[in-house]
Design a protein around this motif. Structure first.
Motif, PDB file in Angstrom:
ATOM      1  N   PHE A   1      32.691  16.176  69.173  1.00 64.08           N
ATOM      2  CA  PHE A   1      33.342  17.482  69.407  1.00 64.08           C
ATOM      3  C   PHE A   1      34.895  17.356  68.800  1.00 64.08           C
ATOM      4  O   PHE A   1      35.325  18.291  68.037  1.00 64.08           O
ATOM      5  CB  PHE A   1      33.513  17.965  70.596  1.00 64.08           C
ATOM      6  CG  PHE A   1      33.944  19.260  70.928  1.00 64.08           C
ATOM      7  CD1 PHE A   1      33.143  20.492  71.116  1.00 64.08           C
ATOM      8  CD2 PHE A   1      35.379  19.660  71.000  1.00 64.08           C
ATOM      9  CE1 PHE A   1      33.544  21.822  71.127  1.00 64.08           C
ATOM     10  CE2 PHE A   1      35.775  20.852  71.108  1.00 64.08           C
ATOM     11  CZ  PHE A   1      34.817  21.935  71.174  1.00 64.08           C
ATOM     12  N   ASP A   2      35.573  16.431  69.157  1.00 60.50           N
ATOM     13  CA  ASP A   2      37.089  16.284  68.806  1.00 60.50           C
ATOM     14  C   ASP A   2      37.233  15.904  67.483  1.00 60.50           C
ATOM     15  O   ASP A   2      38.241  16.528  66.778  1.00 60.50           O
ATOM     16  CB  ASP A   2      37.812  15.412  69.908  1.00 60.50           C
ATOM     17  CG  ASP A   2      37.876  16.058  71.200  1.00 60.50           C
ATOM     18  OD1 ASP A   2      37.675  17.196  71.257  1.00 60.50           O
ATOM     19  OD2 ASP A   2      38.086  15.161  72.196  1.00 60.50           O
ATOM     20  N   ASN A   3      36.289  15.230  66.874  1.00 64.93           N
ATOM     21  CA  ASN A   3      36.598  14.790  65.311  1.00 64.93           C
ATOM     22  C   ASN A   3      36.379  16.439  64.736  1.00 64.93           C
ATOM     23  O   ASN A   3      37.084  16.677  63.580  1.00 64.93           O
ATOM     24  CB  ASN A   3      35.511  13.891  64.844  1.00 64.93           C
ATOM     25  CG  ASN A   3      35.947  12.430  64.842  1.00 64.93           C
ATOM     26  OD1 ASN A   3      36.579  12.006  64.067  1.00 64.93           O
ATOM     27  ND2 ASN A   3      35.526  11.790  66.050  1.00 64.93           N
ATOM     28  N   VAL A   4      35.081  17.070  64.833  1.00 64.89           N
ATOM     29  CA  VAL A   4      34.975  18.132  64.284  1.00 64.89           C
ATOM     30  C   VAL A   4      36.130  19.412  64.332  1.00 64.89           C
ATOM     31  O   VAL A   4      36.432  20.131  63.593  1.00 64.89           O
ATOM     32  CB  VAL A   4      33.571  18.979  64.639  1.00 64.89           C
ATOM     33  CG1 VAL A   4      33.298  20.071  63.722  1.00 64.89           C
ATOM     34  CG2 VAL A   4      32.615  17.812  64.454  1.00 64.89           C
ATOM     35  N   ALA A   5      36.560  19.361  65.609  1.00 65.46           N
ATOM     36  CA  ALA A   5      37.636  20.059  66.070  1.00 65.46           C
ATOM     37  C   ALA A   5      39.107  19.881  65.143  1.00 65.46           C
ATOM     38  O   ALA A   5      39.995  20.733  65.141  1.00 65.46           O
ATOM     39  CB  ALA A   5      37.959  20.139  67.399  1.00 65.46           C
ATOM     40  N   LEU A   6      39.196  18.755  64.790  1.00 66.16           N
ATOM     41  CA  LEU A   6      40.355  18.183  64.215  1.00 66.16           C
ATOM     42  C   LEU A   6      41.138  19.157  63.059  1.00 66.16           C
ATOM     43  O   LEU A   6      42.357  19.516  63.374  1.00 66.16           O
ATOM     44  CB  LEU A   6      40.743  17.115  63.828  1.00 66.16           C
ATOM     45  CG  LEU A   6      41.804  16.268  63.393  1.00 66.16           C
ATOM     46  CD1 LEU A   6      42.835  16.142  64.812  1.00 66.16           C
ATOM     47  CD2 LEU A   6      41.751  14.905  62.812  1.00 66.16           C
ATOM     48  N   PRO A   7      40.327  19.211  62.305  1.00 70.70           N
ATOM     49  CA  PRO A   7      40.991  20.492  61.212  1.00 70.70           C
ATOM     50  C   PRO A   7      41.463  21.760  61.661  1.00 70.70           C
ATOM     51  O   PRO A   7      42.161  22.379  61.262  1.00 70.70           O
ATOM     52  CB  PRO A   7      39.851  20.426  60.040  1.00 70.70           C
ATOM     53  CG  PRO A   7      38.738  19.915  60.596  1.00 70.70           C
ATOM     54  CD  PRO A   7      39.209  18.906  61.888  1.00 70.70           C
ATOM     55  N   LEU A   8      40.684  22.126  62.743  1.00 69.86           N
ATOM     56  CA  LEU A   8      40.901  23.478  63.363  1.00 69.86           C
ATOM     57  C   LEU A   8      42.259  23.307  64.175  1.00 69.86           C
ATOM     58  O   LEU A   8      42.897  24.244  64.228  1.00 69.86           O
ATOM     59  CB  LEU A   8      39.667  24.119  64.027  1.00 69.86           C
ATOM     60  CG  LEU A   8      38.525  24.087  63.453  1.00 69.86           C
ATOM     61  CD1 LEU A   8      37.252  24.433  64.396  1.00 69.86           C
ATOM     62  CD2 LEU A   8      38.579  25.043  62.183  1.00 69.86           C
ATOM     63  N   GLU A   9      42.290  22.164  64.848  1.00 69.46           N
ATOM     64  CA  GLU A   9      43.551  21.967  65.749  1.00 69.46           C
ATOM     65  C   GLU A   9      44.802  22.107  64.621  1.00 69.46           C
ATOM     66  O   GLU A   9      45.863  22.643  64.985  1.00 69.46           O
ATOM     67  CB  GLU A   9      43.590  20.822  66.271  1.00 69.46           C
ATOM     68  CG  GLU A   9      42.440  20.825  67.681  1.00 69.46           C
ATOM     69  CD  GLU A   9      42.446  19.341  68.071  1.00 69.46           C
ATOM     70  OE1 GLU A   9      43.081  18.349  67.832  1.00 69.46           O
ATOM     71  OE2 GLU A   9      41.465  19.038  68.849  1.00 69.46           O
ATOM     72  N   LEU A  10      44.479  21.557  63.494  1.00 63.91           N
ATOM     73  CA  LEU A  10      45.791  21.357  62.443  1.00 63.91           C
ATOM     74  C   LEU A  10      46.123  22.476  61.846  1.00 63.91           C
ATOM     75  O   LEU A  10      47.370  22.904  61.636  1.00 63.91           O
ATOM     76  CB  LEU A  10      45.293  20.578  61.484  1.00 63.91           C
ATOM     77  CG  LEU A  10      45.237  18.766  61.768  1.00 63.91           C
ATOM     78  CD1 LEU A  10      44.880  18.117  60.812  1.00 63.91           C
ATOM     79  CD2 LEU A  10      46.559  18.220  62.479  1.00 63.91           C
ATOM     80  N   GLU A  11      45.079  23.680  62.132  1.00 60.00           N
ATOM     81  CA  GLU A  11      45.345  24.830  61.344  1.00 60.00           C
ATOM     82  C   GLU A  11      45.826  25.927  62.734  1.00 60.00           C
ATOM     83  O   GLU A  11      46.097  27.123  62.396  1.00 60.00           O
ATOM     84  CB  GLU A  11      44.108  25.382  60.731  1.00 60.00           C
ATOM     85  CG  GLU A  11      43.390  24.832  59.667  1.00 60.00           C
ATOM     86  CD  GLU A  11      43.786  25.588  58.606  1.00 60.00           C
ATOM     87  OE1 GLU A  11      43.165  26.657  58.500  1.00 60.00           O
ATOM     88  OE2 GLU A  11      44.234  25.092  57.511  1.00 60.00           O
ATOM     89  N   GLY A  12      46.032  25.542  63.833  1.00 57.97           N
ATOM     90  CA  GLY A  12      46.747  26.210  64.963  1.00 57.97           C
ATOM     91  C   GLY A  12      45.610  27.172  65.472  1.00 57.97           C
ATOM     92  O   GLY A  12      46.087  28.142  66.040  1.00 57.97           O
ATOM     93  N   TRP A  13      43.900  26.867  65.449  1.00 54.52           N
ATOM     94  CA  TRP A  13      43.184  27.849  66.134  1.00 54.52           C
ATOM     95  C   TRP A  13      43.328  27.850  67.594  1.00 54.52           C
ATOM     96  O   TRP A  13      43.734  26.728  68.076  1.00 54.52           O
ATOM     97  CB  TRP A  13      41.732  27.234  65.729  1.00 54.52           C
ATOM     98  CG  TRP A  13      41.349  27.513  64.276  1.00 54.52           C
ATOM     99  CD1 TRP A  13      42.012  27.607  63.133  1.00 54.52           C
ATOM    100  CD2 TRP A  13      39.952  28.072  63.943  1.00 54.52           C
ATOM    101  NE1 TRP A  13      41.257  27.878  62.102  1.00 54.52           N
ATOM    102  CE2 TRP A  13      39.966  28.115  62.429  1.00 54.52           C
ATOM    103  CE3 TRP A  13      38.833  28.472  64.593  1.00 54.52           C
ATOM    104  CZ2 TRP A  13      38.971  28.832  61.853  1.00 54.52           C
ATOM    105  CZ3 TRP A  13      37.619  28.789  63.692  1.00 54.52           C
ATOM    106  CH2 TRP A  13      37.665  28.921  62.613  1.00 54.52           C
ATOM    107  N   SER A  14      42.966  28.822  68.254  1.00 56.95           N
ATOM    108  CA  SER A  14      42.998  28.837  69.647  1.00 56.95           C
ATOM    109  C   SER A  14      41.844  27.776  70.347  1.00 56.95           C
ATOM    110  O   SER A  14      40.844  27.785  69.331  1.00 56.95           O
ATOM    111  CB  SER A  14      42.793  30.280  70.339  1.00 56.95           C
ATOM    112  OG  SER A  14      41.581  30.604  70.081  1.00 56.95           O
ATOM    113  N   LYS A  15      41.882  27.621  71.403  1.00 57.60           N
ATOM    114  CA  LYS A  15      40.980  26.499  72.163  1.00 57.60           C
ATOM    115  C   LYS A  15      39.543  27.149  72.118  1.00 57.60           C
ATOM    116  O   LYS A  15      38.429  26.656  71.701  1.00 57.60           O
ATOM    117  CB  LYS A  15      41.270  26.311  73.444  1.00 57.60           C
ATOM    118  CG  LYS A  15      42.065  25.045  73.615  1.00 57.60           C
ATOM    119  CD  LYS A  15      42.172  24.650  75.038  1.00 57.60           C
ATOM    120  CE  LYS A  15      42.528  22.931  74.804  1.00 57.60           C
ATOM    121  NZ  LYS A  15      42.652  22.553  76.370  1.00 57.60           N
TER     122      LYS A  15
END
Ligand SMILES: Nc1ncnc2c1ncn2[C@@H]1O[C@H](COP(=O)(O)OP(=O)(O)OP(=O)(O)O)[C@@H](O)[C@H]1O
Length: 245
Positions: free
Chosen positions: A100-114
């Motif tokens: 989950f966290d690997n796939v989430a990484l690019p979205l975290e870097l783009e500032g997406w909400s949780k």
């Protein structure tokens, strides 16, 4: 969609320069799967790395979806790169992060909400048939599953183009077939243009619309896969086809 014009790449070294790509020009139409095949050392990796400028060309231009990226500033290039996904032979996952966290990484870097990240990641994991592995770590996955995670991660930013650098070379034949089927499915469902490099004609035959053959840094033949298979003009192309049949 992807246009390379007169790409040359020379590596500069104290002991002598080496030209790995010589005047390479290619056009990959939108929505197609384009394969580049060549023997070891032919220049495949260098070529695919010039497309997102991981390896800036010494001469020539790269245009993606109408934007000539070789003439952009570094901040504009960083923006354009988000539209260019890439997957690798050895997956390049972060071992300390779950699926989950690997796939989430690019979205975290783009500032997406949780909440938005959760929805998007679960959607992507469903697309690659890994909904049941969200909390697993890469070390506990098979090679094919790792490549599925890498594919989901690179799709997170909704790229227009997907570059595949020997994406199935570390996988057994059955797993290779399932990853190729997934790439074809993604290409058709999401209309993503795919450019892949490989040393195996079966990869070209299985999913590509068009093929180019590279040898010693030069494109020696290119065309529709069916036409190149039925009427190869270069002896090396014939060799690749003979290995396949
Ligand atoms: N940083 C570098 N400096 C000097 N020469 C390089 C560099 N990177 C690649 N080369 C040379 O460029 C040529 C093409 O290498 P490249 O990795 O693109 O080939 P390839 O077709 O991907 O091979 P393989 O299938 O074995 O990975 C090789 O002769 C390689 O030694």
């Amino acid at each position: 969609m992807i246009e390379l014009k007169n790409i040359t790449k020379t590596f500069l070294h104290k002991k002598g320069n080496f030209t790995a790509l010589k005047d390479v020009s290619l056009f990959v139409p939108k929505g197609k799967i384009f394969g580049i095949i060549g023997a070891s050392g032919a220049g495949k990796s260098t070529l695919i790395r010039t497309i997102n400028l991981l390896e800036p060309p010494t001469a020539g231009t790269v245009t993606i979806d109408g934007v000539e990226i070789t003439s952009l500033s570094s901040s504009a290039l960083a923006k354009e790169r988000r539209h260019i996904g890439m997957i690798f032979q050895h997956f390049n996952l972060l071992s300390s992060r779950t699926v989950f966290d690997n796939v989430a990484l690019p979205l975290e870097l783009e500032g997406w909400s949780k909440a938005a990240i959760k929805e998007r990641v679960l959607e992507l994991l469903k697309l690659v048939s890994l909904e049941d592995k969200t909390d697993h770590y890469p070390a506990n996955l098979s090679g094919g599953q790792k490549q599925r995670v890498a594919i989901a991660r690179t799709l997170a930013n909704s790229p227009k183009v997907l570059l595949c650098d020997e994406a199935t070379s570390a996988l057994d034949p059955a797993t290779t077939n399932s990853i190729l089927a997934l790439l074809k499915d993604i290409n058709e469902r999401l209309n993503i243009t795919i450019l892949l490099i490989t040393h195996e004609m079966k990869v070209i035959k299985k999913i590509c619309d068009e093929v180019a053959v590279i040898s010693e840094g030069k494109i020696i033949e290119q065309g529709l896969v069916g036409e190149v298979f039925s009427n190869p003009t270069h002896p090396l192309t014939r060799e690749f086809i003979l290995e396949y049949v």
